[in-house]
Design a protein around this motif. Sequence first.
Motif, short mmCIF file in Angstrom:
data_model
loop_
_atom_site.label_atom_id
_atom_site.label_comp_id
_atom_site.label_asym_id
_atom_site.label_seq_id
_atom_site.Cartn_x
_atom_site.Cartn_y
_atom_site.Cartn_z
N TYR B 150 18.23 17.54 1.53
CA TYR B 150 16.94 17.21 2.13
C TYR B 150 16.03 16.49 1.14
N TYR B 152 12.37 16.49 0.37
CA TYR B 152 11.26 17.40 0.65
C TYR B 152 10.00 16.87 -0.04
N ARG B 178 10.00 20.90 7.20
CA ARG B 178 9.09 19.86 6.70
C ARG B 178 9.79 18.80 5.87
N TYR B 180 13.24 16.03 5.21
CA TYR B 180 13.96 15.01 5.97
C TYR B 180 15.42 15.07 5.56
N SER B 181 16.28 15.32 6.54
CA SER B 181 17.70 15.51 6.26
C SER B 181 18.35 14.20 5.83
N TYR B 192 20.25 8.59 0.44
CA TYR B 192 18.99 9.34 0.58
C TYR B 192 17.82 8.48 1.04
N ALA B 195 16.72 9.08 4.58
CA ALA B 195 15.76 10.18 4.78
C ALA B 195 14.36 9.74 4.36
N GLN B 198 12.68 7.84 7.09
CA GLN B 198 12.10 8.74 8.10
C GLN B 198 10.76 9.30 7.63
N TYR B 199 10.72 9.61 6.35
CA TYR B 199 9.47 10.10 5.75
C TYR B 199 8.38 9.02 5.85
N GLU B 201 8.16 6.66 8.07
CA GLU B 201 7.75 6.54 9.48
C GLU B 201 6.71 7.59 9.82
N HIS B 202 6.93 8.78 9.25
CA HIS B 202 6.01 9.88 9.48
C HIS B 202 4.65 9.60 8.82
#
Lengths: 204, 204
Positions: B150, B152, B178, B180-181, B192, B195, B198-199, B201-202
Motif C-alpha cells: 500500500y 499510505y 486510507r 492506495y493498493s 507503485y 497507486a 490514484q492518490y 486523483e483523490h
Amino acid sequence: MSINYPTGSRRVSHVENTMRTGKTTKKALMFGKRGMGLEEEINLANDYYLVNHLAVIHKKPTPVTIVKVDYPARSAAKITEAYFKQASTTDYNGVYQGRYIDFDAKETKNKTSFPLKNLHAHQIVHLANILAQGGIGFVIIKFTSLNETYVYPAKELIAQWQKLNGKQSISYDEIVGRGYSVPESLSPSLDYLKAVDQYFEHLN
Amino acid sequence: MSINYPTGSRRVSHVENTMRTGKTTKKALMFGKRGMGLEEEINLANDYYLVNHLAVIHKKPTPVTIVKVDYPARSAAKITEAYFKQASTTDYNGVYQGRYIDFDAKETKNKTSFPLKNLHAHQIVHLANILAQGGIGFVIIKFTSLNETYVYPAKELIAQWQKLNGKQSISYDEIVGRGYSVPESLSPSLDYLKAVDQYFEHLN
C-alpha cells in the motif's frame, strides 16, 4: 503543523552535513567563514531554510561501495573496506514552494569561464530528465576569485554542453547573462533561493 | 529532449542501485524474483520509470560516517574505517508529473498491523516538512505475509503517529482504508506509481 519537533534537531542536521563533507569542514575550521567552501555554504543555507520552513533541500550522502563490514560483539557494525563511487545524479534536491528542485554546486578559480570538465555527462542527462518531468534544475557556479555566485539554469547548461560537446568552457559572460546572481547576505551567507526566486519570476 | 543519452546508462543505474543494497541483492540472487525484497522491487520500478521517462525517483545512498581513508599510490582511495549512520530523511525522493515525491519503504511480516517502531521520529518530522512545502509524502508498506503493498499518505501517517505517540501499531484496516493498493503487475513487478496516480486523483 502541530507535530512536536525533537529538540536539537537543527544541530543534528548540521553535524550530519559537516560529517559528510570532511574536506570542506576542515577548511572551514582552519580559515573561518571567509575560507568556507561552496558546499559548506549551501549546507548552512539549507539548514537555515529548513529551520525557518522556507524549503526542504538536502545534500545526498556521498555514495560509497561497501565491500567489507565487521560486526564486533556488543559494538556498532564497522565498515572496513569501501570505495568512493561516482554519483549518478546531482548532489542536492528537495522541494521549494511546491516545486521539485535539483542542482549541483561547483566552484572555479577561473575568472573568465567555467570549465565543463567540472561536470559529468550523466549529470547533464539527469538534469535533462528532471526538466522533462517538470522539475527545476540548475547548477550553482561560484567564481571564487571574483567572489561571485550564480544560479545557472539547466536548460542553458544543456544547450551549452551540446554546443561544446561536453568539452571546453562556458564563458563568464554567458553565465552572467543567462544566470541569476546570488546577492550578498549575512544569514545565510549564501542565500541562493533569492536567485532561484528571480529564476521563478522569469519562468512565470 | 534531443540530448544524447550515453549508451548503457540503464545498466549503470541498475548496477549502482544494487550495489547500494548489498543484503537485498544477495537475497534476490539466491531466491530469484519471489524472494526479492521491497527495496529491490522499488529500485527496479525506479529504473523502469527512468528508462521510460515516467518519473525520476532515486534511492539516496546509504549514509556513512567516514573516519579513515587510505590513499595508496596509483590506486583508488580506500575507506578503511566507516560507520553506518541513521538517515535524517526518507530513503527515496524525486519528481513525477511535476510534483515532488518523497517516501520511505517498509515491510512487515505482521498480518493485522504495521508497527510504528519501523519508523523514526525524524522521518515523521521530515515528511511533515515536505507536506508543508507542498510536496507529496507517503510510505510504501508491504505486508509480506499477505503479499499486499500500500501507498499510505504521510498526512494519515502523521495523524496516526501523533495519536499513538510514536508507539504501538497502525491497524491493517486503517492502512487498507486510507491507503492506495499497489496492483499486481509484471514489469515492473511493483508498479507503485499506479497507486500514487490514484492518490493524486483523490487530491485533485
